[in-house]
Enzyme design. Structure first.
Site, PDB file in Angstrom:
ATOM      1  N   ALA D  10      49.728  22.609   6.864  1.00 39.41           N
ATOM      2  CA  ALA D  10      50.369  22.318   5.579  1.00 39.41           C
ATOM      3  C   ALA D  10      50.317  20.844   5.192  1.00 39.41           C
ATOM      4  O   ALA D  10      50.494  20.497   4.033  1.00 39.41           O
ATOM      5  CB  ALA D  10      51.836  22.768   5.612  1.00 39.41           C
ATOM      6  N   ARG D  11      50.057  19.967   6.167  1.00 40.14           N
ATOM      7  CA  ARG D  11      50.034  18.549   5.822  1.00 40.14           C
ATOM      8  C   ARG D  11      48.665  18.047   5.367  1.00 40.14           C
ATOM      9  O   ARG D  11      48.523  16.939   4.875  1.00 40.14           O
ATOM     10  CB  ARG D  11      50.528  17.724   7.018  1.00 40.14           C
ATOM     11  CG  ARG D  11      52.040  17.862   7.262  1.00 40.14           C
ATOM     12  CD  ARG D  11      52.461  17.050   8.478  1.00 40.14           C
ATOM     13  NE  ARG D  11      51.846  17.547   9.704  1.00 40.14           N
ATOM     14  CZ  ARG D  11      51.018  16.833  10.492  1.00 40.14           C
ATOM     15  NH1 ARG D  11      50.728  15.588  10.188  1.00 40.14           N
ATOM     16  NH2 ARG D  11      50.504  17.385  11.580  1.00 40.14           N
ATOM     17  N   PHE D 128      36.852  28.933  -1.241  1.00 39.28           N
ATOM     18  CA  PHE D 128      37.926  29.623  -1.963  1.00 39.28           C
ATOM     19  C   PHE D 128      37.840  29.465  -3.485  1.00 39.28           C
ATOM     20  O   PHE D 128      38.683  29.980  -4.195  1.00 39.28           O
ATOM     21  CB  PHE D 128      39.298  29.095  -1.504  1.00 39.28           C
ATOM     22  CG  PHE D 128      39.863  29.812  -0.321  1.00 39.28           C
ATOM     23  CD1 PHE D 128      39.959  31.199  -0.301  1.00 39.28           C
ATOM     24  CD2 PHE D 128      40.312  29.105   0.784  1.00 39.28           C
ATOM     25  CE1 PHE D 128      40.497  31.861   0.791  1.00 39.28           C
ATOM     26  CE2 PHE D 128      40.849  29.761   1.881  1.00 39.28           C
ATOM     27  CZ  PHE D 128      40.942  31.146   1.891  1.00 39.28           C
ATOM     28  N   HIS D 155      26.964  15.824  -7.256  1.00 45.29           N
ATOM     29  CA  HIS D 155      28.165  15.420  -6.526  1.00 45.29           C
ATOM     30  C   HIS D 155      28.331  13.899  -6.589  1.00 45.29           C
ATOM     31  O   HIS D 155      27.397  13.176  -6.921  1.00 45.29           O
ATOM     32  CB  HIS D 155      28.079  15.863  -5.067  1.00 45.29           C
ATOM     33  CG  HIS D 155      28.296  17.334  -4.876  1.00 45.29           C
ATOM     34  ND1 HIS D 155      27.283  18.261  -5.043  1.00 45.29           N
ATOM     35  CD2 HIS D 155      29.405  18.054  -4.551  1.00 45.29           C
ATOM     36  CE1 HIS D 155      27.769  19.477  -4.829  1.00 45.29           C
ATOM     37  NE2 HIS D 155      29.038  19.391  -4.521  1.00 45.29           N
ATOM     38  N   LYS D 159      28.612  11.624  -0.943  1.00 48.55           N
ATOM     39  CA  LYS D 159      28.186  12.820  -0.220  1.00 48.55           C
ATOM     40  C   LYS D 159      26.912  12.498   0.554  1.00 48.55           C
ATOM     41  O   LYS D 159      25.972  11.928   0.018  1.00 48.55           O
ATOM     42  CB  LYS D 159      27.937  13.956  -1.203  1.00 48.55           C
ATOM     43  CG  LYS D 159      27.652  15.293  -0.530  1.00 48.55           C
ATOM     44  CD  LYS D 159      27.616  16.420  -1.577  1.00 48.55           C
ATOM     45  CE  LYS D 159      27.272  17.758  -0.934  1.00 48.55           C
ATOM     46  NZ  LYS D 159      28.222  18.167   0.109  1.00 48.55           N
TER      47      LYS D 159
END
Lengths: 265, 265, 265, 265
Positions: D10-11, D128, D155, D159
């Site tokens: 979660a961090r 996702f 991009h 990159k």
């Protein structure tokens, strides 16, 4: 009063477009066309133009001049004949507008000298598409402020050379405005060779070839948090006609040779 | 030698970006910030900046000037305070770079007079995004040659007004360069009202609002057989920083008030 | 073995393209054309096609069938004649591929019934551009996941109606996949009327009209932090030919009437 | 009733976004987070989240399960820990939604077996972003009809690898749908090496790297007279959240392991 125009190369693809453009423009009058072989006494006698196009055809520029007194000669013929035409036109006091490349530096110098002495405008433009010339000009100006630049040009898949001439010219103009500096991360790695495109003084050029495409180019200029894109799409030959008309109008006001549409825009 | 910079409004979103930008630029030195309330003795004492940002905070511009001698004051505060700041800065011999709109014509005239008399540069820019200013400038230039123009601006769906200020300004600049002329066929018909967008002197403006979008605009210029597109994408607030730096550098070389980034590009 | 093809409407713009397409395709054989008036005994006798196009012309579909036995009739004529042609073709055991709209529901039902009884394929397609049909189909699928959608369609400035038929059809298909929901902020305000485009069930449609453009459409689907764009550019009539060929090949394998290219893609 | 969700990682950057997304979604309830080190008793005790986020933090998945009974574990940790987490979750009857790559084939097979036996949904998604997955899927479908394809991915210039993983995956999916065939004219010639991009089974991939860019890709599919473009712009990490939510909702209805968001869209 309308500008009196003669066209050399009226039967070619560009030439036919130019004939229609001049005929439709009320500020211009098509007084004659110049051809290198017998095609009939007038444009109407060829099968390429409508009956109403009663424009006389000449095989000799001097006779054309004597009988129809054009102000401007629009020359859309091949590199072989264009030098002689232009020289003769200047001698006859006709202002040339020339749409082919392929002059040697020596020839250009001689024509520039002649134009200057005769105080006659003479416009030679490798690219008559006003939009394409604006794109190059803007890319050049913007490069001072946003020096990280990539070019993507896209053409139909029958085109043999990559990058396109316009992409090369754009990159050349830009490189005059910015120091050579490589783009992408110094440690970047192509896992498939060619992915990062062609390298022109550190700039990258990408050439897309697909059926359906006509002639398109975009110049991408990146900066922190932003992207400026200048894009030109040429959908058909009509895109050159705005530059032809602009050149005809401008050549009347000039007293010297001008090379490249970018110098009159 | 580095240009000595003070910033007013350092805690705002734009202000924070500006602080980082000046701190990282080796040609600039951040000597002080001006705030209207107690936030600690230095930027490091607020929770907004790293420990190393030992830049003193002042509540009074005169004291700030006396102790830190800035060359330039970058003002990113609100319209209420910006006029007084700018006037005081000019009196103290500091060159203002101002990023807010909202001056009255009267105030602008007075500031212009003050700058002129003091022979001090003063740059006021409603939009610091270099790319956006270039887009407007190029659209204006191209309108002379390709006068049929539509603007599509695209923003996130929390934006309340349509068209955007940038689209309105772009249309305004273009309309100075071309005669009013309607676009689309004179007999065109909207079968759904609004399809053809907003009408600005005959030009059309379309406003897209979608979640995910940030701030984007394209100017489309059509001509026979061709399309020229000038597009700017602003992905985040960083896009304004190139204009802030350019303004700081340029204001040092000027001796008058300049309104709009377009006049220094 | 090549599929034997007859074409009705061979002299029209679409028809001429179709003739060339079938002639060049080695899996197809152009065995006859159907016309409503005397134009000579073969295509070569009209001035529209080359000498080598020795394809017989018929004024009567029954005679055409008796003498040339086509598998498929490609009908590119006007709405007035297309219904009779299609009915007669089905009676003669010829599979119709029809490129015009304008059938009534009653007529469609009758033709569907006839095709079913005869176990003959029959394809009726308002739009033969495979790319445009894919665009609509993808937009429809994506709307389930990214329901915030705006459509920008761009056409030449001689087009009279806005929005275009394709934009309306796209919006209609999408609206079947998503609940009606307004876009933009509920409190958004047009400072120039029409800026936010036309409203179709809460979706927005923007119509651009410029000289130079041909027929282009993009569907923009926004979501948090992202944008999905599906764009189709039609540069010339050739874009319809892939759909014509696909339909000819597919109609041979079907035993019923199919309305819309989207159902065979 | 809301789906009970736990989050591991979660961090992290993605993790923080996921926390906010689940907290704001009324169909989801964030019941716990899993961490590998002491960060306080609840999310509110870290400095990363607001005071109101009173979500308990656990160092052990079994204890977390015993006390908070989550339905789903969203795992956004690193490849090292993700395999153990997923195995344990399945044993505890928690449905995993995993956002990292880096499983070996052996591990995937084992997890698939476990999910099947337990009749538990388990979704593993390398990407996702719903929009990116739709782009790939549509490109794959369209390749059957328009097999001439080039990919342009763009991009930021930090990159390191070119082409991007998404471009490689897109090309791979497309190449399953079309025969290998070279693009461009067989006699085409690069006058600057790399101009035609990288070659992937005859397809061309072009990688643009510029400051300001985030993550963008377009797939161009050309056909006679037309171009179909499918483009995805990812402006920030929020673009992944629609896929996370979709996966949480979908994993509840499945009884097996699913690899890749494309199989639930």
């Amino acid at each position: 009063m309308a500008i009196r125009v003669a066209i050399a190369g009226a039967r070619g693809k560009m030439g036919q477009e130019a004939v229609h453009t001049v005929m439709k423009n009320e500020n211009l009058e098509l007084v004659a066309v110049l051809d290198y072989k017998e095609i009939g006494a007038s444009l109407a006698e060829t099968s390429l133009f409508p009956e109403s196009y009663q424009v006389p055809v000449y095989l000799d520029l001097k006779k054309l001049h004597a009988e129809t007194k054009p102000d401007v000669l629009v020359d859309l013929t091949s590199p072989e004949s264009v030098y002689e035409h232009t020289k003769t036109a200047l001698q006859l006091n006709i202002r040339p507008v020339v749409g082919t490349t392929g002059f040697s530096d020596e020839e250009l110098n001689e024509l520039a000298q002649m134009a200057k002495e005769a105080k006659l405008g003479c416009i030679i433009a490798p690219n008559f598409a006003v939009g394409a010339v604006l794109m190059m000009k803007f890319a050049e100006q913007a490069a001072k402020y946003l020096p990280d630049i990539e070019i993507i040009e896209m053409h139909h898949d029958q085109k043999l050379d990559a990058p396109s001439g316009t992409a090369m010219k754009t990159a050349h103009l830009i490189s005059n405005q910015r120091p050579v500096h490589g783009q992408g991360h110094p440690k970047e790695k192509e896992t498939l060779r060619g992915a990062r495109g062609a390298d022109y003084d550190g700039m990258r050029i990408h050439s897309v070839r697909l059926p359906g495409l006509v002639a398109h180019q975009q110049v991408l200029l990146g900066g922190e948090g932003q992207l400026l894109t200048i894009r030109h799409d040429s959908f058909n030959r009509g895109s050159f006609m705005s530059g032809v008309v602009l050149s005809i109008e401008t050549v009347m006001e000039k007293e010297e040779l001008i090379y490249g549409l970018e110098h009159i825009i």
